[in-house]
Design a protein around this motif. Structure first.
Motif, PDB file in Angstrom:
ATOM      1  N   VAL A 180      44.692  14.494  45.491  1.00 56.21           N
ATOM      2  CA  VAL A 180      45.607  14.008  44.528  1.00 56.21           C
ATOM      3  C   VAL A 180      44.659  14.088  43.186  1.00 56.21           C
ATOM      4  CG1 VAL A 180      46.891  11.963  43.418  1.00 56.21           C
ATOM      5  CG2 VAL A 180      46.693  12.282  46.026  1.00 56.21           C
ATOM      6  N   TRP A 181      45.309  15.201  42.348  1.00 53.08           N
ATOM      7  CA  TRP A 181      44.644  15.300  41.024  1.00 53.08           C
ATOM      8  C   TRP A 181      45.273  14.532  39.808  1.00 53.08           C
ATOM      9  CZ3 TRP A 181      40.533  18.594  40.044  1.00 53.08           C
ATOM     10  CH2 TRP A 181      39.846  19.399  41.035  1.00 53.08           C
ATOM     11  N   VAL A 182      44.705  13.859  39.048  1.00 53.48           N
ATOM     12  CA  VAL A 182      45.102  13.372  37.623  1.00 53.48           C
ATOM     13  C   VAL A 182      44.515  14.026  36.508  1.00 53.48           C
ATOM     14  CG1 VAL A 182      46.003  11.293  38.981  1.00 53.48           C
ATOM     15  CG2 VAL A 182      43.678  11.483  38.045  1.00 53.48           C
ATOM     16  N   ILE A 193      48.453  26.523  38.202  1.00 50.82           N
ATOM     17  CA  ILE A 193      47.637  27.450  37.995  1.00 50.82           C
ATOM     18  C   ILE A 193      46.378  26.542  37.461  1.00 50.82           C
ATOM     19  CG2 ILE A 193      46.910  29.259  36.517  1.00 50.82           C
ATOM     20  CD1 ILE A 193      49.816  30.236  37.001  1.00 50.82           C
ATOM     21  N   GLU A 194      46.658  25.696  36.858  1.00 47.83           N
ATOM     22  CA  GLU A 194      45.452  24.798  36.198  1.00 47.83           C
ATOM     23  C   GLU A 194      44.727  24.130  37.493  1.00 47.83           C
ATOM     24  OE1 GLU A 194      46.660  21.987  33.476  1.00 47.83           O
ATOM     25  OE2 GLU A 194      48.049  23.422  32.225  1.00 47.83           O
ATOM     26  N   ILE A 195      45.571  23.515  38.488  1.00 50.12           N
ATOM     27  CA  ILE A 195      44.889  22.944  39.606  1.00 50.12           C
ATOM     28  C   ILE A 195      44.447  23.663  40.629  1.00 50.12           C
ATOM     29  CG2 ILE A 195      45.402  21.520  41.681  1.00 50.12           C
ATOM     30  CD1 ILE A 195      45.646  19.824  39.040  1.00 50.12           C
ATOM     31  N   ILE A 238      40.149  23.734  41.672  1.00 52.10           N
ATOM     32  CA  ILE A 238      39.883  24.023  43.129  1.00 52.10           C
ATOM     33  C   ILE A 238      38.875  24.902  43.395  1.00 52.10           C
ATOM     34  CG2 ILE A 238      40.684  24.045  45.347  1.00 52.10           C
ATOM     35  CD1 ILE A 238      42.996  22.336  44.603  1.00 52.10           C
ATOM     36  N   ASP A 239      39.227  26.296  42.619  1.00 56.46           N
ATOM     37  CA  ASP A 239      38.381  27.276  42.726  1.00 56.46           C
ATOM     38  C   ASP A 239      36.847  27.255  42.186  1.00 56.46           C
ATOM     39  OD1 ASP A 239      38.087  30.016  43.735  1.00 56.46           O
ATOM     40  OD2 ASP A 239      37.888  30.650  41.386  1.00 56.46           O
TER      41      ASP A 239
END
Length: 163
Positions: free
Chosen positions: A139-141, A36-38, A42-43
């Protein structure tokens, strides 16, 4: 997809997950919270693109980022110039609904998102719009308390003129 691009993406995902552990240590509930955080990030990124706000778009990227657009690599140091230059001709952007959207949580601090969608852009020099489909993988960090894009890959799948 070109082989070096695939190697770069896989390498970024492995590096992100190996630095922070494995999602198997997370509960299903925690994995869902990260998803949900990611999705929210992105939104928000999508809104920044549609608002043609180059500085907001760049703020989502890690300073270590590698961006690949149809095989062309852009480092973070060139990202602001690339985003700003990209907006000089664009007068409107409409990012269509995400299809086959997926977030795979690698660890507490790393996740991979992928989807495809349609994009329409209108240019000042040409009143006709351009529409294309794109496959996206990111890729999200987590850096501190914020999620940042470590690697972004976009491949376009054809361009159509909208009449």
């Amino acid at each position: 997809m070109k082989f070096p691009t695939l190697c770069l993406f896989v390498g970024a995902a492995i590096a992100a997950s190996s630095c922070t552990g494995n999602s198997r240590n997370l509960t299903m509930e925690r994995e869902r919270e990260i998803e949900i955080e990611i999705m929210k990030q992105i939104d928000d990124l999508r809104k920044a693109w549609e608002d043609l706000d180059a500085s907001a778009v760049v703020s989502f990227y890690s300073k270590r980022t590698r961006d690949t657009y149809n095989g062309e690599r852009v480092s973070y140091s060139g990202l602001a110039d690339w985003a700003t230059a990209g907006y000089t001709d664009i007068t409107g952007t409409d990012i269509g609904a995400f299809e086959d959207f997926r977030v795979d949580v690698l660890s507490e601090d790393a996740a991979v998102a992928s989807w495809h969608n349609s994009v329409s852009e209108t240019y000042s020099a040409d009143p006709d719009s351009e529409r294309y489909r794109a496959y996206m993988t990111q890729v999200w960090v987590r850096e501190g308390n914020d999620w940042r894009i470590l690697h972004n890959h976009e491949s376009t799948i054809g361009v159509d003129s909208l009449d």
